[in-house]
Design an enzyme around this catalytic site. Structure first.
Site, PDB file in Angstrom:
ATOM      1  N   LYS A   1      -2.952  -3.703   7.208  1.00  0.00           N
ATOM      2  CA  LYS A   1      -3.405  -5.005   7.673  1.00  0.00           C
ATOM      3  C   LYS A   1      -2.736  -6.140   6.907  1.00  0.00           C
ATOM      4  O   LYS A   1      -3.286  -7.207   6.792  1.00  0.00           O
ATOM      5  CB  LYS A   1      -4.937  -5.046   7.627  1.00  0.00           C
ATOM      6  CG  LYS A   1      -5.583  -6.107   8.495  1.00  0.00           C
ATOM      7  CD  LYS A   1      -5.168  -6.063   9.970  1.00  0.00           C
ATOM      8  CE  LYS A   1      -5.567  -7.368  10.647  1.00  0.00           C
ATOM      9  NZ  LYS A   1      -5.105  -7.458  12.015  1.00  0.00           N
TER      10      LYS A   1
ATOM     11  N   TYR B   1       0.418  -1.110  14.860  1.00  0.00           N
ATOM     12  CA  TYR B   1      -0.479  -1.327  13.734  1.00  0.00           C
ATOM     13  C   TYR B   1      -0.175  -0.340  12.610  1.00  0.00           C
ATOM     14  O   TYR B   1      -0.131   0.860  12.819  1.00  0.00           O
ATOM     15  CB  TYR B   1      -1.935  -1.151  14.190  1.00  0.00           C
ATOM     16  CG  TYR B   1      -2.895  -1.293  13.040  1.00  0.00           C
ATOM     17  CD1 TYR B   1      -3.161  -2.555  12.521  1.00  0.00           C
ATOM     18  CD2 TYR B   1      -3.482  -0.191  12.459  1.00  0.00           C
ATOM     19  CE1 TYR B   1      -4.009  -2.700  11.443  1.00  0.00           C
ATOM     20  CE2 TYR B   1      -4.335  -0.331  11.380  1.00  0.00           C
ATOM     21  CZ  TYR B   1      -4.598  -1.584  10.875  1.00  0.00           C
ATOM     22  OH  TYR B   1      -5.430  -1.721   9.795  1.00  0.00           O
TER      23      TYR B   1
ATOM     24  N   ASP C   1       0.881  -1.166   0.000  1.00  0.00           N
ATOM     25  CA  ASP C   1       0.000   0.000   0.000  1.00  0.00           C
ATOM     26  C   ASP C   1       0.918   1.215   0.000  1.00  0.00           C
ATOM     27  O   ASP C   1       1.630   1.462   0.978  1.00  0.00           O
ATOM     28  CB  ASP C   1      -0.873  -0.030   1.262  1.00  0.00           C
ATOM     29  CG  ASP C   1      -1.808   1.159   1.349  1.00  0.00           C
ATOM     30  OD1 ASP C   1      -1.630   2.108   0.563  1.00  0.00           O
ATOM     31  OD2 ASP C   1      -2.709   1.132   2.203  1.00  0.00           O
TER      32      ASP C   1
HETATM   33  C1  F6R Z   1      -7.817  -1.073   7.337  1.00  0.00           C
HETATM   34  C2  F6R Z   1      -7.581   0.307   6.956  1.00  0.00           C
HETATM   35  C3  F6R Z   1      -8.566   1.335   7.318  1.00  0.00           C
HETATM   36  C4  F6R Z   1      -7.997   2.319   8.327  1.00  0.00           C
HETATM   37  C5  F6R Z   1      -9.039   3.372   8.749  1.00  0.00           C
HETATM   38  C6  F6R Z   1      -8.440   4.439   9.651  1.00  0.00           C
HETATM   39  O1  F6R Z   1      -6.776  -1.904   6.913  1.00  0.00           O
HETATM   40  O2  F6R Z   1      -6.565   0.625   6.355  1.00  0.00           O
HETATM   41  O3  F6R Z   1      -9.761   0.761   7.774  1.00  0.00           O
HETATM   42  O4  F6R Z   1      -7.511   1.644   9.460  1.00  0.00           O
HETATM   43  O5  F6R Z   1      -9.559   4.025   7.612  1.00  0.00           O
HETATM   44  O6  F6R Z   1      -7.370   5.010   8.981  1.00  0.00           O
HETATM   45  P1  F6R Z   1      -6.477   6.206   9.551  1.00  0.00           P
HETATM   46  O7  F6R Z   1      -6.018   5.796  10.910  1.00  0.00           O
HETATM   47  O8  F6R Z   1      -5.392   6.320   8.548  1.00  0.00           O
HETATM   48  O9  F6R Z   1      -7.376   7.423   9.599  1.00  0.00           O
HETATM   49 MG    MG Z   2      -4.135   2.167   3.031  1.00  0.00          MG
HETATM   50 MG    MG Z   3      -4.786  -2.567   1.869  1.00  0.00          MG
END
Ligand code: F6R
Ligand code: MG
Ligand code: MG
Length: 366
Positions: free
Chosen positions: A232, A229, A11
């Site tokens: 994922k 974290y 990513d």
């Molecule tokens: C799951 C994922 C999203 C983010 C969520 C919060 O793998 O990438 O669900 O965890 O959108 O993202 P942030 O913390 O970047 O605002």
């Molecule tokens: Mg992402």
């Molecule tokens: Mg992804």
């Protein structure tokens, strides 16, 4: 001559949140890979997306873990990261955890699935790439495809499959591995891989050495590298098909349940893994639900045909409908388990930061 198939994914940024990669950035990634194609370093390549992940598939003759091939993909992902940052894509460079390349991309953030084998006269294979889930998401379908006769008719009917397969399983939390024999060790294998957060299938091998490797899965855990974290660890898998391996239809059948996987919103929820065509490869509802794309290729001397987008078929509509029914049902649990993951799996998310604030308020129970 042996052919190597290398899939490296990361990513490096996406549009509108963690929804989908950007075509302009993907073109930048393509440019460096295309130059390597023209120079002859790689025989062929294909680049596409699984939600917010960029997938780089390359064929070559340099074997697995090759420094030049890994560096090529890493540099291309760095080019894309630069472009993503300049253009304000969300989470730009998210999976690039270390910027100084040293030998291969393992431990640097990107996921890797690769295999080397002597090509059969025709060597079809399918590449699966998932988003909003974790490496253990492939345990269920890979088990069913290579070890479950209720999924794969060939295990019963075809003498070439009847002996079963060997599964390489990684204990990802302790950096150990074990090889299990099926069908004789099916129960032991399931005892491990049913625990999808701890044990993941890394490779499957034919027992006939001349046929070689059958499947390879990316198992990188980003939190193991970053200590917290990040993303994922959305996994990818390469699975060889036909003539001594499961038929393409048997391989795809492994995804017909829309089984539950961990991931989804904030990497913190259980949800169904929905098989989708590339035009649905974007995560929208509650950042999901988790989804998997599949591209089937034929190959000759490393040269790829155009891919078939295997889930672009009404045959998958019922699975998708069932996934959305289950997704909707789970969503109504809001922050409650088992929609939300148990505390052990939330350890690397931002939840401990919230819980720490409450610690001082707890008094002993009299
Ligand atoms: C799951 C994922 C999203 C983010 C969520 C919060 O793998 O990438 O669900 O965890 O959108 O993202 P942030 O913390 O970047 O605002
Ligand atoms: Mg992402
Ligand atoms: Mg992804």
């Amino acid at each position: 001559m042996k052919t190597t198939i290398t899939l490296i994914k990361a990513d490096i940024g996406s549009i509108g949140g963690h929804v989908r990669t950007c075509d302009v950035t993907t073109d930048v990634v393509c440019q460096r890979i295309d130059k390597a194609h023209q120079s002859g370093l790689i025989i062929d390549y294909k680049i596409w997306n699984a939600g917010d992940d960029t997938e780089i598939l390359m064929t070559h003759t340099r074997g697995v873990d090759d420094e030049e091939i890994h560096k090529l993909a890493f540099d291309a992902l760095m080019d894309g990261t630069k472009n993503a940052k300049e253009r304000g894509l969300y989470g730009a460079g998210q999976d690039i955890l270390k910027e100084a390349f040293s030998g291969n991309v393992r431990g640097m953030g990107p996921g890797v699935a690769e295999m080397e084998f002597k090509e059969r006269p025709a060597d079809p294979f399918v590449v699966f790439a998932a988003d909003k889930t974790a490496p253990g998401a492939f345990n269920y379908p890979i088990f069913r495809v290579f070890a479950d006769p209720f999924n794969t008719a060939g295990l019963i009917i075809d003498p070439k499959l009847h002996d079963g397969f060997l599964f390489e399983v990684y204990d990802i939390k302790n950096d150990k591995m074990v090889t299990m024999d099926t069908p004789s060790e099916v129960y032991d294998l399931l005892a491990l891989i049913g625990a999808t957060e701890d044990y993941v299938i890394k490779r499957v091998h034919s027992k006939d050495k001349s046929r070689g490797i059958a499947a390879a899965i990316s198992t990188e855990k980003l939190y193991a590298v970053a200590g917290k974290y990040i993303g994922k660890d959305d996994p990818a898998a390469i699975v060889r098909a036909q003539s001594g391996f499961p038929a393409t239809g048997e391989i795809l059948e492994g995804f017909a349940l829309g089984h539950l996987v961990t991931g989804w919103m904030r990497g913190s929820h259980n949800g169904p893994l929905m098989p989708v065509p590339l035009h649905y490869s974007q995560c929208t509802r509650f950042d999901g639900p988790p989804r998997v794309t599949g591209l089937a290729f034929s190959m000759k001397d490393g040269k790829l045909t155009e891919p078939i987008d295997v889930f672009d078929d009404p045959a998958w509509d019922l699975t998708r409908d069932q996934c959305m029914y289950v997704a909707d049902y789970l969503r109504r649990h809001g922050p409650f388990e088992p929609h939300r993951l148990p505390p052990s799996s939330m350890e690397y998310t931002t939840l401990p930061n919230v819980l720490n604030k409450l610690k001082a308020r707890f008094k002993p129970v009299k």
